[in-house]
Design a protein around this motif. Structure first.
Motif, PDB file in Angstrom:
ATOM      1  N   GLY A 246       0.811  -1.211   0.000  1.00 28.04           N
ATOM      2  CA  GLY A 246       0.000   0.000   0.000  1.00 28.04           C
ATOM      3  C   GLY A 246       0.842   1.257   0.000  1.00 28.04           C
ATOM      4  N   ARG A 247       1.944   1.216   0.752  1.00 24.80           N
ATOM      5  CA  ARG A 247       2.842   2.378   0.806  1.00 24.80           C
ATOM      6  C   ARG A 247       3.494   2.614  -0.557  1.00 24.80           C
ATOM      7  NH1 ARG A 247       5.168   0.709   4.736  1.00 24.80           N
ATOM      8  NH2 ARG A 247       3.859   1.713   6.296  1.00 24.80           N
ATOM      9  N   ARG A 248       3.877   1.539  -1.226  1.00 26.65           N
ATOM     10  CA  ARG A 248       4.481   1.694  -2.560  1.00 26.65           C
ATOM     11  C   ARG A 248       3.471   2.261  -3.550  1.00 26.65           C
ATOM     12  NH1 ARG A 248       6.612  -3.412  -1.279  1.00 26.65           N
ATOM     13  NH2 ARG A 248       5.086  -4.442  -2.649  1.00 26.65           N
ATOM     14  N   LEU A 249       2.233   1.790  -3.460  1.00 21.34           N
ATOM     15  CA  LEU A 249       1.205   2.287  -4.380  1.00 21.34           C
ATOM     16  C   LEU A 249       0.920   3.763  -4.118  1.00 21.34           C
ATOM     17  CD1 LEU A 249      -0.758   1.641  -6.655  1.00 21.34           C
ATOM     18  CD2 LEU A 249      -2.433   0.953  -4.925  1.00 21.34           C
ATOM     19  N   LEU A 250       0.861   4.142  -2.871  1.00 18.35           N
ATOM     20  CA  LEU A 250       0.634   5.549  -2.531  1.00 18.35           C
ATOM     21  C   LEU A 250       1.761   6.419  -3.080  1.00 18.35           C
ATOM     22  CD1 LEU A 250      -0.783   7.839  -0.971  1.00 18.35           C
ATOM     23  CD2 LEU A 250       0.531   7.152   1.050  1.00 18.35           C
ATOM     24  N   GLU A 251       2.999   5.993  -2.886  1.00 19.37           N
ATOM     25  CA  GLU A 251       4.144   6.792  -3.332  1.00 19.37           C
ATOM     26  C   GLU A 251       4.212   6.891  -4.853  1.00 19.37           C
ATOM     27  OE1 GLU A 251       7.410   4.799  -1.538  1.00 19.37           O
ATOM     28  OE2 GLU A 251       7.038   5.626   0.475  1.00 19.37           O
ATOM     29  N   ASN A 252       3.878   5.794  -5.551  1.00 16.90           N
ATOM     30  CA  ASN A 252       4.036   5.781  -7.008  1.00 16.90           C
ATOM     31  C   ASN A 252       2.830   6.359  -7.742  1.00 16.90           C
ATOM     32  OD1 ASN A 252       6.579   4.543  -6.832  1.00 16.90           O
ATOM     33  ND2 ASN A 252       5.677   2.499  -6.770  1.00 16.90           N
ATOM     34  N   ALA A 253       1.629   6.070  -7.239  1.00 18.45           N
ATOM     35  CA  ALA A 253       0.432   6.496  -7.960  1.00 18.45           C
ATOM     36  C   ALA A 253      -0.109   7.840  -7.493  1.00 18.45           C
ATOM     37  CB  ALA A 253      -0.672   5.433  -7.816  1.00 18.45           C
ATOM     38  N   GLY A 254       0.172   8.199  -6.250  1.00 21.50           N
ATOM     39  CA  GLY A 254      -0.396   9.430  -5.700  1.00 21.50           C
ATOM     40  C   GLY A 254      -0.124  10.671  -6.534  1.00 21.50           C
ATOM     41  N   PRO A 255       1.137  10.966  -6.845  1.00 23.83           N
ATOM     42  CA  PRO A 255       1.415  12.179  -7.629  1.00 23.83           C
ATOM     43  C   PRO A 255       0.750  12.167  -9.001  1.00 23.83           C
ATOM     44  CG  PRO A 255       3.414  11.373  -6.557  1.00 23.83           C
ATOM     45  CD  PRO A 255       2.380  10.316  -6.372  1.00 23.83           C
ATOM     46  N   ALA A 256       0.702  11.000  -9.657  1.00 24.17           N
ATOM     47  CA  ALA A 256       0.106  10.932 -10.986  1.00 24.17           C
ATOM     48  C   ALA A 256      -1.397  11.193 -10.936  1.00 24.17           C
ATOM     49  CB  ALA A 256       0.376   9.563 -11.609  1.00 24.17           C
ATOM     50  N   ILE A 257      -2.080  10.611  -9.952  1.00 28.15           N
ATOM     51  CA  ILE A 257      -3.516  10.840  -9.821  1.00 28.15           C
ATOM     52  C   ILE A 257      -3.794  12.306  -9.492  1.00 28.15           C
ATOM     53  CG2 ILE A 257      -5.541  10.315  -8.425  1.00 28.15           C
ATOM     54  CD1 ILE A 257      -4.892   8.149 -10.414  1.00 28.15           C
ATOM     55  N   ASP A 258      -2.980  12.881  -8.609  1.00 27.60           N
ATOM     56  CA  ASP A 258      -3.153  14.297  -8.277  1.00 27.60           C
ATOM     57  C   ASP A 258      -2.985  15.166  -9.513  1.00 27.60           C
ATOM     58  OD1 ASP A 258      -3.568  13.632  -5.650  1.00 27.60           O
ATOM     59  OD2 ASP A 258      -1.525  14.084  -5.008  1.00 27.60           O
ATOM     60  N   GLN A 259      -1.979  14.840 -10.310  1.00 27.82           N
ATOM     61  CA  GLN A 259      -1.736  15.624 -11.522  1.00 27.82           C
ATOM     62  C   GLN A 259      -2.910  15.506 -12.492  1.00 27.82           C
ATOM     63  OE1 GLN A 259       1.917  14.606 -13.486  1.00 27.82           O
ATOM     64  NE2 GLN A 259       1.788  16.294 -14.942  1.00 27.82           N
ATOM     65  N   ALA A 260      -3.475  14.313 -12.609  1.00 25.22           N
ATOM     66  CA  ALA A 260      -4.606  14.118 -13.516  1.00 25.22           C
ATOM     67  C   ALA A 260      -5.836  14.891 -13.029  1.00 25.22           C
ATOM     68  CB  ALA A 260      -4.931  12.633 -13.630  1.00 25.22           C
ATOM     69  N   LEU A 261      -6.099  14.859 -11.720  1.00 22.40           N
ATOM     70  CA  LEU A 261      -7.246  15.585 -11.176  1.00 22.40           C
ATOM     71  C   LEU A 261      -7.066  17.090 -11.345  1.00 22.40           C
ATOM     72  CD1 LEU A 261      -7.871  13.527  -7.920  1.00 22.40           C
ATOM     73  CD2 LEU A 261      -9.265  13.528  -9.997  1.00 22.40           C
ATOM     74  N   ASP A 262      -5.839  17.562 -11.128  1.00 27.88           N
ATOM     75  CA  ASP A 262      -5.574  18.983 -11.317  1.00 27.88           C
ATOM     76  C   ASP A 262      -5.749  19.376 -12.778  1.00 27.88           C
ATOM     77  OD1 ASP A 262      -5.070  19.315  -8.647  1.00 27.88           O
ATOM     78  OD2 ASP A 262      -2.888  19.219  -8.832  1.00 27.88           O
ATOM     79  N   ALA A 263      -5.362  18.471 -13.692  1.00 26.28           N
ATOM     80  CA  ALA A 263      -5.517  18.757 -15.124  1.00 26.28           C
ATOM     81  C   ALA A 263      -6.988  18.900 -15.495  1.00 26.28           C
ATOM     82  CB  ALA A 263      -4.868  17.654 -15.956  1.00 26.28           C
ATOM     83  N   LEU A 264      -7.853  18.076 -14.892  1.00 26.31           N
ATOM     84  CA  LEU A 264      -9.283  18.180 -15.164  1.00 26.31           C
ATOM     85  C   LEU A 264      -9.836  19.525 -14.681  1.00 26.31           C
ATOM     86  CD1 LEU A 264     -10.496  14.593 -14.203  1.00 26.31           C
ATOM     87  CD2 LEU A 264     -10.308  15.550 -16.506  1.00 26.31           C
ATOM     88  N   LYS A 265      -9.374  19.962 -13.506  1.00 26.26           N
ATOM     89  CA  LYS A 265      -9.822  21.260 -12.998  1.00 26.26           C
ATOM     90  C   LYS A 265      -9.321  22.389 -13.882  1.00 26.26           C
ATOM     91  CE  LYS A 265     -10.040  19.823  -8.137  1.00 26.26           C
ATOM     92  NZ  LYS A 265      -9.475  20.039  -6.792  1.00 26.26           N
ATOM     93  N   THR A 266      -8.074  22.277 -14.322  1.00 25.43           N
ATOM     94  CA  THR A 266      -7.492  23.327 -15.156  1.00 25.43           C
ATOM     95  C   THR A 266      -8.223  23.435 -16.487  1.00 25.43           C
ATOM     96  OG1 THR A 266      -5.333  22.977 -14.128  1.00 25.43           O
ATOM     97  CG2 THR A 266      -5.362  24.117 -16.247  1.00 25.43           C
ATOM     98  N   ALA A 267      -8.659  22.295 -17.039  1.00 26.87           N
ATOM     99  CA  ALA A 267      -9.329  22.298 -18.338  1.00 26.87           C
ATOM    100  C   ALA A 267     -10.632  23.085 -18.296  1.00 26.87           C
ATOM    101  CB  ALA A 267      -9.600  20.866 -18.788  1.00 26.87           C
ATOM    102  N   SER A 268     -11.294  23.091 -17.138  1.00 31.02           N
ATOM    103  CA  SER A 268     -12.574  23.793 -17.031  1.00 31.02           C
ATOM    104  C   SER A 268     -12.426  25.222 -16.511  1.00 31.02           C
ATOM    105  CB  SER A 268     -13.507  23.017 -16.095  1.00 31.02           C
ATOM    106  OG  SER A 268     -12.965  22.971 -14.783  1.00 31.02           O
ATOM    107  N   ALA A 269     -11.189  25.643 -16.214  1.00 31.51           N
ATOM    108  CA  ALA A 269     -10.974  26.972 -15.653  1.00 31.51           C
ATOM    109  C   ALA A 269     -10.997  28.045 -16.732  1.00 31.51           C
ATOM    110  CB  ALA A 269      -9.628  27.011 -14.921  1.00 31.51           C
ATOM    111  N   GLN A 270     -11.380  29.226 -16.349  1.00 29.12           N
ATOM    112  CA  GLN A 270     -11.330  30.377 -17.235  1.00 29.12           C
ATOM    113  C   GLN A 270      -9.890  30.864 -17.350  1.00 29.12           C
ATOM    114  OE1 GLN A 270     -14.061  31.469 -18.919  1.00 29.12           O
ATOM    115  NE2 GLN A 270     -15.050  29.677 -17.981  1.00 29.12           N
ATOM    116  N   PRO A 271      -9.541  31.573 -18.416  1.00 26.42           N
ATOM    117  CA  PRO A 271      -8.171  32.098 -18.553  1.00 26.42           C
ATOM    118  C   PRO A 271      -7.775  32.941 -17.343  1.00 26.42           C
ATOM    119  CG  PRO A 271      -9.373  32.338 -20.606  1.00 26.42           C
ATOM    120  CD  PRO A 271     -10.375  31.871 -19.596  1.00 26.42           C
ATOM    121  N   GLY A 272      -6.629  32.624 -16.784  1.00 22.41           N
ATOM    122  CA  GLY A 272      -6.140  33.351 -15.622  1.00 22.41           C
ATOM    123  C   GLY A 272      -6.686  32.874 -14.292  1.00 22.41           C
TER     124      GLY A 272
END
Length: 320
Positions: A64-90
Protein backbone atom coordinates in the motif's frame (compact mmCIF):
# COMPACT_ATOMS: atom_id res chain seq x y z
CA UNK A 1 -19.08 4.83 -6.36
CA UNK A 2 -18.66 3.09 -9.71
CA UNK A 3 -16.20 0.31 -9.11
CA UNK A 4 -13.77 1.09 -11.93
CA UNK A 5 -10.03 0.58 -11.33
CA UNK A 6 -9.31 4.32 -11.44
CA UNK A 7 -12.13 5.13 -9.02
CA UNK A 8 -10.93 2.36 -6.72
CA UNK A 9 -7.38 3.74 -6.90
CA UNK A 10 -8.64 7.23 -6.13
CA UNK A 11 -10.59 5.83 -3.18
CA UNK A 12 -7.56 3.97 -1.85
CA UNK A 13 -5.44 7.13 -2.03
CA UNK A 14 -8.10 9.05 -0.10
CA UNK A 15 -8.20 6.40 2.64
CA UNK A 16 -4.40 6.31 2.86
CA UNK A 17 -4.12 10.09 3.15
CA UNK A 18 -7.03 10.59 5.55
CA UNK A 19 -6.05 7.53 7.62
CA UNK A 20 -9.55 6.13 7.70
CA UNK A 21 -12.58 5.16 5.62
CA UNK A 22 -15.07 7.55 7.26
CA UNK A 23 -13.16 10.81 6.60
CA UNK A 24 -12.14 9.64 3.12
CA UNK A 25 -15.74 8.70 2.26
CA UNK A 26 -16.96 12.09 3.47
CA UNK A 27 -14.42 13.85 1.26
CA UNK A 28 -15.39 11.76 -1.79
CA UNK A 29 -19.13 12.02 -1.18
CA UNK A 30 -19.73 8.26 -0.93
CA UNK A 31 -20.62 5.87 1.88
CA UNK A 32 -17.84 4.18 3.88
CA UNK A 33 -19.20 0.75 2.87
CA UNK A 34 -19.02 1.60 -0.86
CA UNK A 35 -15.50 2.92 -0.42
CA UNK A 36 -14.45 -0.20 1.50
CA UNK A 37 -15.87 -2.41 -1.26
CA UNK A 38 -13.98 -0.44 -3.92
CA UNK A 39 -10.69 -0.81 -2.08
CA UNK A 40 -11.27 -4.54 -1.51
CA UNK A 41 -11.92 -5.06 -5.22
CA UNK A 42 -8.69 -3.20 -6.00
CA UNK A 43 -6.82 -5.48 -3.59
CA UNK A 44 -8.36 -8.54 -5.25
CA UNK A 45 -7.45 -7.26 -8.70
CA UNK A 46 -3.83 -6.65 -7.63
CA UNK A 47 -3.56 -9.80 -5.51
CA UNK A 48 -2.08 -7.93 -2.53
CA UNK A 49 -3.31 -6.40 0.72
CA UNK A 50 -3.01 -2.62 0.65
CA UNK A 51 -4.49 -1.74 4.04
CA UNK A 52 -4.44 -3.41 7.43
CA UNK A 53 -7.84 -2.76 8.98
CA UNK A 54 -8.84 -2.77 12.65
CA UNK A 55 -12.06 -1.62 14.29
CA UNK A 56 -10.48 1.77 15.02
CA UNK A 57 -7.91 2.49 12.33
CA UNK A 58 -6.29 1.53 9.06
CA UNK A 59 -2.60 1.27 8.28
CA UNK A 60 -0.71 0.91 5.04
CA UNK A 61 1.01 -2.36 4.22
CA UNK A 62 4.33 -2.24 2.34
CA UNK A 63 2.43 -2.76 -0.92
CA UNK A 64 0.00 0.00 0.00
CA UNK A 65 2.84 2.38 0.81
CA UNK A 66 4.48 1.69 -2.56
CA UNK A 67 1.21 2.29 -4.38
CA UNK A 68 0.63 5.55 -2.53
CA UNK A 69 4.14 6.79 -3.33
CA UNK A 70 4.04 5.78 -7.01
CA UNK A 71 0.43 6.50 -7.96
CA UNK A 72 -0.40 9.43 -5.70
CA UNK A 73 1.41 12.18 -7.63
CA UNK A 74 0.11 10.93 -10.99
CA UNK A 75 -3.52 10.84 -9.82
CA UNK A 76 -3.15 14.30 -8.28
CA UNK A 77 -1.74 15.62 -11.52
CA UNK A 78 -4.61 14.12 -13.52
CA UNK A 79 -7.25 15.58 -11.18
CA UNK A 80 -5.57 18.98 -11.32
CA UNK A 81 -5.52 18.76 -15.12
CA UNK A 82 -9.28 18.18 -15.16
CA UNK A 83 -9.82 21.26 -13.00
CA UNK A 84 -7.49 23.33 -15.16
CA UNK A 85 -9.33 22.30 -18.34
CA UNK A 86 -12.57 23.79 -17.03
CA UNK A 87 -10.97 26.97 -15.65
CA UNK A 88 -11.33 30.38 -17.24
CA UNK A 89 -8.17 32.10 -18.55
CA UNK A 90 -6.14 33.35 -15.62
CA UNK A 91 -8.22 31.44 -13.07
CA UNK A 92 -6.22 29.51 -10.46
CA UNK A 93 -7.24 25.90 -9.81
CA UNK A 94 -5.72 22.96 -7.97
CA UNK A 95 -5.14 22.01 -4.37
CA UNK A 96 -3.01 23.14 -1.44
CA UNK A 97 -2.28 20.63 1.33
CA UNK A 98 -1.05 22.09 4.61
CA UNK A 99 0.25 20.72 7.92
CA UNK A 100 -0.71 23.14 10.68
CA UNK A 101 -0.33 23.10 14.49
CA UNK A 102 -3.42 23.79 16.57
CA UNK A 103 -2.10 27.15 17.81
CA UNK A 104 -2.07 28.44 14.20
CA UNK A 105 -5.79 27.83 13.61
CA UNK A 106 -7.23 30.89 15.41
CA UNK A 107 -4.19 33.08 14.78
CA UNK A 108 -3.58 32.45 11.08
CA UNK A 109 -5.70 29.84 9.30
CA UNK A 110 -9.20 30.93 10.36
CA UNK A 111 -8.68 34.55 9.23
CA UNK A 112 -6.79 33.57 6.05
CA UNK A 113 -9.00 30.88 4.48
CA UNK A 114 -12.12 33.00 3.82
CA UNK A 115 -9.99 35.63 2.08
CA UNK A 116 -8.23 32.99 -0.01
CA UNK A 117 -11.48 31.25 -0.98
CA UNK A 118 -13.08 34.54 -2.01
CA UNK A 119 -10.14 35.22 -4.32
CA UNK A 120 -9.60 31.67 -5.61
CA UNK A 121 -12.84 29.67 -5.20
CA UNK A 122 -11.65 26.76 -7.39
CA UNK A 123 -8.62 25.96 -5.23
CA UNK A 124 -9.19 23.22 -2.63
CA UNK A 125 -7.31 23.72 0.64
CA UNK A 126 -6.74 20.69 2.86
CA UNK A 127 -5.61 21.55 6.38
CA UNK A 128 -4.20 18.79 8.56
CA UNK A 129 -4.21 19.97 12.16
CA UNK A 130 -1.50 18.07 14.01
CA UNK A 131 0.96 19.08 16.68
CA UNK A 132 3.45 16.35 15.82
CA UNK A 133 6.35 17.33 13.58
CA UNK A 134 5.72 16.34 10.00
CA UNK A 135 8.04 15.73 7.06
CA UNK A 136 5.96 17.58 4.48
CA UNK A 137 8.00 16.18 1.60
CA UNK A 138 7.64 12.54 2.68
CA UNK A 139 3.92 12.97 3.35
CA UNK A 140 3.28 14.69 0.00
CA UNK A 141 2.14 17.98 1.53
CA UNK A 142 2.65 21.30 -0.18
CA UNK A 143 3.53 23.45 2.82
CA UNK A 144 3.36 23.71 6.57
CA UNK A 145 3.12 26.28 9.35
CA UNK A 146 5.46 26.12 12.33
CA UNK A 147 7.64 28.18 14.63
CA UNK A 148 10.76 29.25 12.77
CA UNK A 149 13.11 27.34 15.04
CA UNK A 150 11.36 24.08 14.09
CA UNK A 151 11.78 24.49 10.33
CA UNK A 152 14.62 22.91 8.39
CA UNK A 153 17.14 25.41 7.03
CA UNK A 154 16.60 24.48 3.39
CA UNK A 155 12.94 25.53 3.45
CA UNK A 156 11.55 28.80 2.14
CA UNK A 157 9.90 30.73 5.00
CA UNK A 158 7.17 33.37 4.89
CA UNK A 159 6.41 35.15 8.14
CA UNK A 160 2.75 34.96 9.17
CA UNK A 161 2.75 36.07 12.81
CA UNK A 162 5.02 38.30 14.84
CA UNK A 163 7.50 37.33 17.53
CA UNK A 164 5.70 36.25 20.70
CA UNK A 165 6.33 34.74 24.09
CA UNK A 166 5.66 31.38 25.67
CA UNK A 167 4.28 32.13 29.13
CA UNK A 168 3.34 30.39 32.35
CA UNK A 169 -0.16 31.30 33.51
CA UNK A 170 -2.55 30.39 36.29
CA UNK A 171 -6.03 31.24 37.52
CA UNK A 172 -6.24 33.76 40.38
CA UNK A 173 -7.88 31.09 42.52
CA UNK A 174 -4.90 28.77 42.10
CA UNK A 175 -2.42 31.54 42.96
CA UNK A 176 -4.43 32.48 46.05
CA UNK A 177 -4.39 28.83 47.17
CA UNK A 178 -0.82 27.83 46.31
CA UNK A 179 1.10 31.08 45.99
CA UNK A 180 2.98 32.57 43.04
CA UNK A 181 6.21 31.00 41.74
CA UNK A 182 9.11 33.47 41.70
CA UNK A 183 11.83 31.43 39.97
CA UNK A 184 11.76 28.63 37.38
CA UNK A 185 12.76 26.06 40.00
CA UNK A 186 9.69 26.97 42.05
CA UNK A 187 7.65 25.14 39.38
CA UNK A 188 8.91 21.86 40.82
CA UNK A 189 6.78 22.41 43.93
CA UNK A 190 3.65 23.48 42.04
CA UNK A 191 0.84 21.59 40.32
CA UNK A 192 1.37 21.95 36.57
CA UNK A 193 -0.81 20.89 33.67
CA UNK A 194 1.64 18.65 31.86
CA UNK A 195 2.03 18.39 28.10
CA UNK A 196 2.40 14.97 26.47
CA UNK A 197 4.57 15.39 23.38
CA UNK A 198 2.87 14.17 20.22
CA UNK A 199 6.32 13.81 18.65
CA UNK A 200 8.27 11.87 21.29
CA UNK A 201 5.51 10.58 23.55
CA UNK A 202 7.36 11.93 26.58
CA UNK A 203 6.43 14.75 28.94
CA UNK A 204 7.45 18.17 27.65
CA UNK A 205 9.87 20.10 29.87
CA UNK A 206 8.85 23.74 30.17
CA UNK A 207 11.47 26.07 28.69
CA UNK A 208 12.25 29.38 30.34
CA UNK A 209 15.04 31.88 29.86
CA UNK A 210 16.44 35.15 31.15
CA UNK A 211 19.31 36.79 29.35
CA UNK A 212 21.77 34.05 28.42
CA UNK A 213 20.51 31.60 31.05
CA UNK A 214 17.97 28.93 30.15
CA UNK A 215 15.99 26.37 32.13
CA UNK A 216 14.16 23.19 31.13
CA UNK A 217 11.90 22.24 34.02
CA UNK A 218 10.49 18.66 34.30
CA UNK A 219 7.16 19.78 35.75
CA UNK A 220 4.60 17.42 37.22
CA UNK A 221 0.96 17.73 38.16
CA UNK A 222 -2.48 16.13 38.34
CA UNK A 223 -3.27 16.34 34.61
CA UNK A 224 -1.33 15.20 31.52
CA UNK A 225 -2.70 15.88 28.05
CA UNK A 226 -1.79 16.88 24.50
CA UNK A 227 -5.01 18.84 23.96
CA UNK A 228 -4.69 22.61 24.21
CA UNK A 229 -8.39 23.23 24.78
CA UNK A 230 -8.43 20.87 27.77
CA UNK A 231 -5.29 22.50 29.22
CA UNK A 232 -6.94 25.90 28.95
CA UNK A 233 -10.15 24.78 30.64
CA UNK A 234 -8.26 23.12 33.48
CA UNK A 235 -6.04 26.16 34.01
CA UNK A 236 -9.09 28.45 34.22
CA UNK A 237 -10.62 25.97 36.67
CA UNK A 238 -7.63 26.43 38.97
CA UNK A 239 -6.19 22.93 38.51
CA UNK A 240 -2.64 24.14 38.02
CA UNK A 241 -0.14 26.25 36.12
CA UNK A 242 -0.19 26.17 32.30
CA UNK A 243 2.55 26.81 29.71
CA UNK A 244 1.32 28.19 26.39
CA UNK A 245 1.85 30.46 23.38
CA UNK A 246 0.76 33.87 24.69
CA UNK A 247 -1.38 35.00 21.69
CA UNK A 248 -3.66 31.98 22.16
CA UNK A 249 -4.51 33.26 25.67
CA UNK A 250 -5.39 36.85 24.70
CA UNK A 251 -9.05 36.65 25.74
CA UNK A 252 -8.38 34.90 29.06
CA UNK A 253 -5.64 37.40 29.96
CA UNK A 254 -7.92 40.31 29.00
CA UNK A 255 -10.75 38.98 31.19
CA UNK A 256 -8.39 38.18 34.04
CA UNK A 257 -9.36 34.51 34.26
CA UNK A 258 -5.66 33.75 33.81
CA UNK A 259 -2.60 35.72 34.93
CA UNK A 260 0.99 35.54 33.71
CA UNK A 261 3.58 34.45 36.28
CA UNK A 262 7.36 34.22 35.96
CA UNK A 263 7.12 36.99 33.35
CA UNK A 264 10.86 37.88 33.43
CA UNK A 265 11.60 34.30 32.36
CA UNK A 266 9.18 34.08 29.40
CA UNK A 267 11.08 33.00 26.25
CA UNK A 268 10.49 34.89 23.01
CA UNK A 269 10.20 32.98 19.71
CA UNK A 270 10.44 34.54 16.22
CA UNK A 271 6.83 33.74 15.35
CA UNK A 272 4.84 31.51 13.00
CA UNK A 273 5.96 30.91 9.42
CA UNK A 274 4.55 29.29 6.33
CA UNK A 275 7.24 27.07 4.81
CA UNK A 276 7.75 24.86 1.77
CA UNK A 277 10.69 23.15 0.04
CA UNK A 278 13.04 25.62 -1.63
CA UNK A 279 13.86 23.19 -4.44
CA UNK A 280 10.27 22.30 -5.25
CA UNK A 281 8.39 23.66 -8.23
CA UNK A 282 5.70 25.81 -6.66
CA UNK A 283 2.25 25.14 -8.11
CA UNK A 284 0.02 28.06 -9.13
CA UNK A 285 -2.34 27.19 -6.26
CA UNK A 286 0.44 27.27 -3.65
CA UNK A 287 1.88 30.45 -5.11
CA UNK A 288 -1.56 32.08 -4.84
CA UNK A 289 -1.82 30.94 -1.21
CA UNK A 290 1.66 32.29 -0.43
CA UNK A 291 0.80 35.63 -2.04
CA UNK A 292 -2.33 36.06 0.04
CA UNK A 293 -0.55 34.92 3.21
CA UNK A 294 2.13 37.53 2.56
CA UNK A 295 -0.56 40.14 1.86
CA UNK A 296 -2.28 39.41 5.17
CA UNK A 297 1.06 39.54 7.00
CA UNK A 298 1.83 42.93 5.45
CA UNK A 299 -1.49 44.27 6.73
CA UNK A 300 -0.44 43.24 10.22
CA UNK A 301 2.74 45.30 9.62
CA UNK A 302 4.97 42.38 10.41
CA UNK A 303 8.71 42.78 9.98
CA UNK A 304 10.45 40.97 7.13
CA UNK A 305 7.44 39.61 5.26
CA UNK A 306 9.36 38.33 2.23
CA UNK A 307 10.46 34.76 1.48
CA UNK A 308 13.70 33.37 2.87
CA UNK A 309 14.42 36.56 4.80
CA UNK A 310 14.34 35.03 8.27
CA UNK A 311 17.00 32.53 9.34
CA UNK A 312 15.80 29.30 10.83
CA UNK A 313 17.63 30.08 14.08
CA UNK A 314 18.90 27.63 16.68
CA UNK A 315 17.35 24.20 16.83
CA UNK A 316 15.78 24.51 20.28
CA UNK A 317 14.03 21.51 21.84
CA UNK A 318 10.61 23.21 21.82
CA UNK A 319 9.27 20.33 19.69
CA UNK A 320 6.28 18.81 21.37
Amino acid sequence: MALTPLNALHGFLAVARHRGFAPAASMLGVSPSALSQAVRQLEERLGVTLLTRTSRSVALTDAGRRLLENAGPAIDQALDALKTASAQPGEVTGRVRLSVPSIAIPLVIAPLLPRFHARHPKVEVEVRVEDRFVDIVAEELDAGIRLSESIERDMVQVRLFESCRFVVVAAPAYLARRGTPETPKDLLSHDCICIRSTTTGGLYQWELERGQQTWRIPVRGPIVTNDGALMLEMAEAGMGLMYAFEPTLAEQLRRGTLKVVLEPFAPVVPGLFLYFPSRAQVSPALRAFVDIAREAAAERKLPTPRDAAVPAGPRKPRKR
